[in-house]
Design a protein around this motif. Structure first.
Motif, PDB file in Angstrom:
ATOM      1  N   LEU A 258       0.757  -1.148   0.075  1.00 33.30           N
ATOM      2  CA  LEU A 258       0.032   0.009   0.069  1.00 33.30           C
ATOM      3  C   LEU A 258       1.003   1.326  -0.056  1.00 33.30           C
ATOM      4  N   ILE A 259       2.009   1.191   0.603  1.00 31.01           N
ATOM      5  CA  ILE A 259       2.797   2.281   0.622  1.00 31.01           C
ATOM      6  C   ILE A 259       3.406   2.614  -0.699  1.00 31.01           C
ATOM      7  N   ILE A 260       4.117   1.532  -1.307  1.00 32.04           N
ATOM      8  CA  ILE A 260       4.883   1.791  -2.420  1.00 32.04           C
ATOM      9  C   ILE A 260       3.975   2.204  -3.686  1.00 32.04           C
ATOM     10  N   ALA A 261       2.690   1.418  -3.683  1.00 25.89           N
ATOM     11  CA  ALA A 261       1.595   1.771  -4.600  1.00 25.89           C
ATOM     12  C   ALA A 261       0.918   3.162  -4.249  1.00 25.89           C
ATOM     13  N   HIS A 262       1.410   3.853  -3.099  1.00 29.61           N
ATOM     14  CA  HIS A 262       0.889   5.397  -3.032  1.00 29.61           C
ATOM     15  C   HIS A 262      -0.775   5.209  -2.851  1.00 29.61           C
ATOM     16  N   ARG A 263      -1.167   4.316  -2.243  1.00 34.40           N
ATOM     17  CA  ARG A 263      -2.476   4.204  -1.846  1.00 34.40           C
ATOM     18  C   ARG A 263      -2.955   5.313  -0.652  1.00 34.40           C
ATOM     19  N   PRO A 264      -4.428   5.600  -0.928  1.00 37.13           N
ATOM     20  CA  PRO A 264      -4.954   6.718   0.047  1.00 37.13           C
ATOM     21  C   PRO A 264      -4.591   6.462   1.418  1.00 37.13           C
ATOM     22  N   GLU A 265      -4.156   7.454   2.118  1.00 37.93           N
ATOM     23  CA  GLU A 265      -3.642   7.374   3.602  1.00 37.93           C
ATOM     24  C   GLU A 265      -4.557   6.701   4.479  1.00 37.93           C
ATOM     25  N   SER A 266      -5.954   6.694   4.382  1.00 41.65           N
ATOM     26  CA  SER A 266      -7.076   5.783   4.981  1.00 41.65           C
ATOM     27  C   SER A 266      -6.879   4.368   4.889  1.00 41.65           C
ATOM     28  N   GLU A 267      -6.290   3.706   3.638  1.00 41.10           N
ATOM     29  CA  GLU A 267      -6.107   2.507   3.424  1.00 41.10           C
ATOM     30  C   GLU A 267      -4.819   2.190   4.250  1.00 41.10           C
ATOM     31  N   VAL A 268      -3.975   2.964   3.931  1.00 36.81           N
ATOM     32  CA  VAL A 268      -2.390   2.655   4.939  1.00 36.81           C
ATOM     33  C   VAL A 268      -2.688   2.506   6.297  1.00 36.81           C
ATOM     34  N   SER A 269      -3.587   3.584   6.833  1.00 37.35           N
ATOM     35  CA  SER A 269      -3.789   3.460   8.239  1.00 37.35           C
ATOM     36  C   SER A 269      -4.439   2.291   8.738  1.00 37.35           C
ATOM     37  N   ALA A 270      -5.477   1.868   8.036  1.00 38.49           N
ATOM     38  CA  ALA A 270      -6.032   0.699   8.412  1.00 38.49           C
ATOM     39  C   ALA A 270      -5.079  -0.609   8.161  1.00 38.49           C
ATOM     40  N   ALA A 271      -4.236  -0.594   7.334  1.00 38.15           N
ATOM     41  CA  ALA A 271      -3.262  -1.651   7.401  1.00 38.15           C
ATOM     42  C   ALA A 271      -2.441  -1.465   8.460  1.00 38.15           C
ATOM     43  N   ILE A 272      -2.182  -0.340   8.654  1.00 39.07           N
ATOM     44  CA  ILE A 272      -1.165  -0.359  10.011  1.00 39.07           C
ATOM     45  C   ILE A 272      -1.890  -0.772  11.228  1.00 39.07           C
ATOM     46  N   GLY A 273      -2.960  -0.489  11.361  1.00 37.97           N
ATOM     47  CA  GLY A 273      -4.061  -1.135  12.658  1.00 37.97           C
ATOM     48  C   GLY A 273      -4.066  -2.583  12.748  1.00 37.97           C
ATOM     49  N   ARG A 274      -4.387  -3.307  11.501  1.00 38.28           N
ATOM     50  CA  ARG A 274      -4.210  -4.584  11.097  1.00 38.28           C
ATOM     51  C   ARG A 274      -2.884  -5.231  11.595  1.00 38.28           C
ATOM     52  N   ALA A 275      -1.807  -4.613  11.229  1.00 34.87           N
ATOM     53  CA  ALA A 275      -0.736  -5.122  11.404  1.00 34.87           C
ATOM     54  C   ALA A 275      -0.267  -5.490  13.006  1.00 34.87           C
ATOM     55  N   ASN A 276      -0.630  -4.083  13.487  1.00 37.65           N
ATOM     56  CA  ASN A 276      -0.255  -3.859  15.029  1.00 37.65           C
ATOM     57  C   ASN A 276      -1.181  -5.107  15.620  1.00 37.65           C
ATOM     58  N   SER A 277      -2.500  -5.174  15.523  1.00 37.57           N
ATOM     59  CA  SER A 277      -3.390  -6.138  15.910  1.00 37.57           C
ATOM     60  C   SER A 277      -2.690  -7.584  15.838  1.00 37.57           C
ATOM     61  N   TRP A 278      -2.294  -7.866  14.720  1.00 39.48           N
ATOM     62  CA  TRP A 278      -1.870  -9.181  14.311  1.00 39.48           C
ATOM     63  C   TRP A 278      -0.401  -9.418  15.084  1.00 39.48           C
ATOM     64  N   ILE A 279       0.536  -8.380  15.223  1.00 42.30           N
ATOM     65  CA  ILE A 279       1.640  -8.690  15.937  1.00 42.30           C
ATOM     66  C   ILE A 279       1.445  -8.928  17.334  1.00 42.30           C
ATOM     67  N   ALA A 280       0.506  -8.294  17.997  1.00 46.76           N
ATOM     68  CA  ALA A 280       0.022  -8.240  19.261  1.00 46.76           C
ATOM     69  C   ALA A 280      -0.547  -9.575  19.674  1.00 46.76           C
ATOM     70  N   GLU A 281      -1.504 -10.165  18.802  1.00 49.67           N
ATOM     71  CA  GLU A 281      -1.928 -11.389  18.898  1.00 49.67           C
ATOM     72  C   GLU A 281      -1.443 -12.491  18.721  1.00 49.67           C
ATOM     73  N   ASN A 282      -0.275 -12.421  17.964  1.00 50.24           N
ATOM     74  CA  ASN A 282       0.494 -13.683  17.589  1.00 50.24           C
ATOM     75  C   ASN A 282       2.041 -13.714  17.698  1.00 50.24           C
ATOM     76  N   LEU A 283       2.640 -12.458  17.932  1.00 47.58           N
ATOM     77  CA  LEU A 283       4.128 -12.605  18.232  1.00 47.58           C
ATOM     78  C   LEU A 283       4.411 -12.145  19.626  1.00 47.58           C
ATOM     79  N   ALA A 284       3.513 -11.219  20.130  1.00 49.72           N
ATOM     80  CA  ALA A 284       3.809 -10.631  21.296  1.00 49.72           C
ATOM     81  C   ALA A 284       4.065 -11.561  22.492  1.00 49.72           C
TER      82      ALA A 284
END
Length: 284
Positions: A258-284
């Motif tokens: 999403l970052i290198i494709a220059h997608r809208p910031e709303s999409e990037v922000s949503a993906a950041i949230g999903r990544a944080n949640s996944w790390i918290a639930e599976n790697l932390a």
């Protein structure tokens, strides 16, 4: 009908893509069935589907991707979205009308291991020789040869501070994964990309990420959707471990795209949230 990004309407793009098809297809009822980060798919009843890129980043790749699909041998035993017409381009978007692939996605967590193994073997057995010029380099969607730099310089700084070390460790594990035998890889073999009917996989969609990789790439996708516990029944322990290393970076890879494709910031922000949640639930 929704409007694709830019000044041209989605309806106008679809009209251009189907302009040379039989009248019954052109007049078929149209339904938007998928709005992903890269494409919009418009279904024309059970006659055809039109795939429309959302931006020039993916538009530039559609022609080669469709050529790949059309070149995969017909004896694969699975239905593919082969071309019904040429790839058309209009105002930074590309579109192509393809054959209708019947079936429905397998519900998450379901799918018998034997059928998953058959699906995996069918894809990995595709002879890549005649297709080499149409294949991506591994991880091309999130940086290709530069994927690691994209992760370190663009993705990690956007992850919550408390999870950055875990994200770095996951990325490092993938970067240091020992090379293994390379086979044809779909790249996203699961979820809504595989059609099923009566317990059997019948068709495969979205070949955009196809590349040469080891079997753990598609194995990881199957495990994420159908249930990780099933992987031990269709692959050895080493392959399952490798698949886990790949799985641990999926959300980070998606953010990189999403970052290198220059997608809208709303999409990037949503993906950041999903990544944080996944790390918290599976790697932390």
């Amino acid at each position: 009908m929704h409007t694709a990004e830019g000044s041209v309407s989605l309806e106008a793009i679809v009209e251009t893509a189907v302009s040379e098809l039989p009248l019954r297809i052109r007049r078929a009822q149209r339904t938007i069935i998928n709005e992903g980060s890269a494409h919009v798919v418009v279904l024309l009843e059970d006659y055809a589907a039109v795939r429309v890129t959302r931006d020039s980043f993916t538009a530039n790749k559609l022609r080669r991707r469709q050529q790949l699909v059309d070149s995969i041998p017909s004896d694969l035993g699975l239905t593919l979205p082969r071309s019904l017409g040429p790839v058309v381009e209009i105002e930074g978007h590309a579109a192509v009308a393809t054959e209708f692939v019947s079936g429905a996605p397998c519900p998450a967590g379901e799918g018998e291991p034997e059928e998953l193994q058959r699906l995996l073997e069918a894809v990995s057995s595709i002879d890549p020789g005649p297709l080499q010029s149409m294949l991506n380099e591994p991880l091309s969607f999130c940086g290709g040869a530069n994927w690691y730099s994209v992760q370190i310089e663009e993705v990690i700084p956007r992850i919550d501070q408390q999870f950055r070390n875990l994200a770095r460790e996951a990325i490092a594990a993938l970067a240091h994964l020992e090379p293994e035998e390379q086979v044809f890889s779909h790249g996203d073999l699961g979820g809504y990309n595989v059609m099923w009917h009566r317990g059997q996989a019948t068709g495969i969609l979205d070949w955009d990420l196809s590349s040469m990789s080891d079997r753990s790439t598609d194995l990881a996708s199957l495990g994420v959707w159908h249930g990780w516990e099933k992987l031990s029944k269709i692959a050895g322990a080493d392959q399952v471990t490798r698949a886990g290393i790949r799985r641990n970076t999926f959300r980070l890879q998606q953010l990189g795209f999403l970052i290198i494709a220059h997608r809208p910031e709303s999409e990037v922000s949503a993906a950041i949230g999903r990544a944080n949640s996944w790390i918290a639930e599976n790697l932390a």
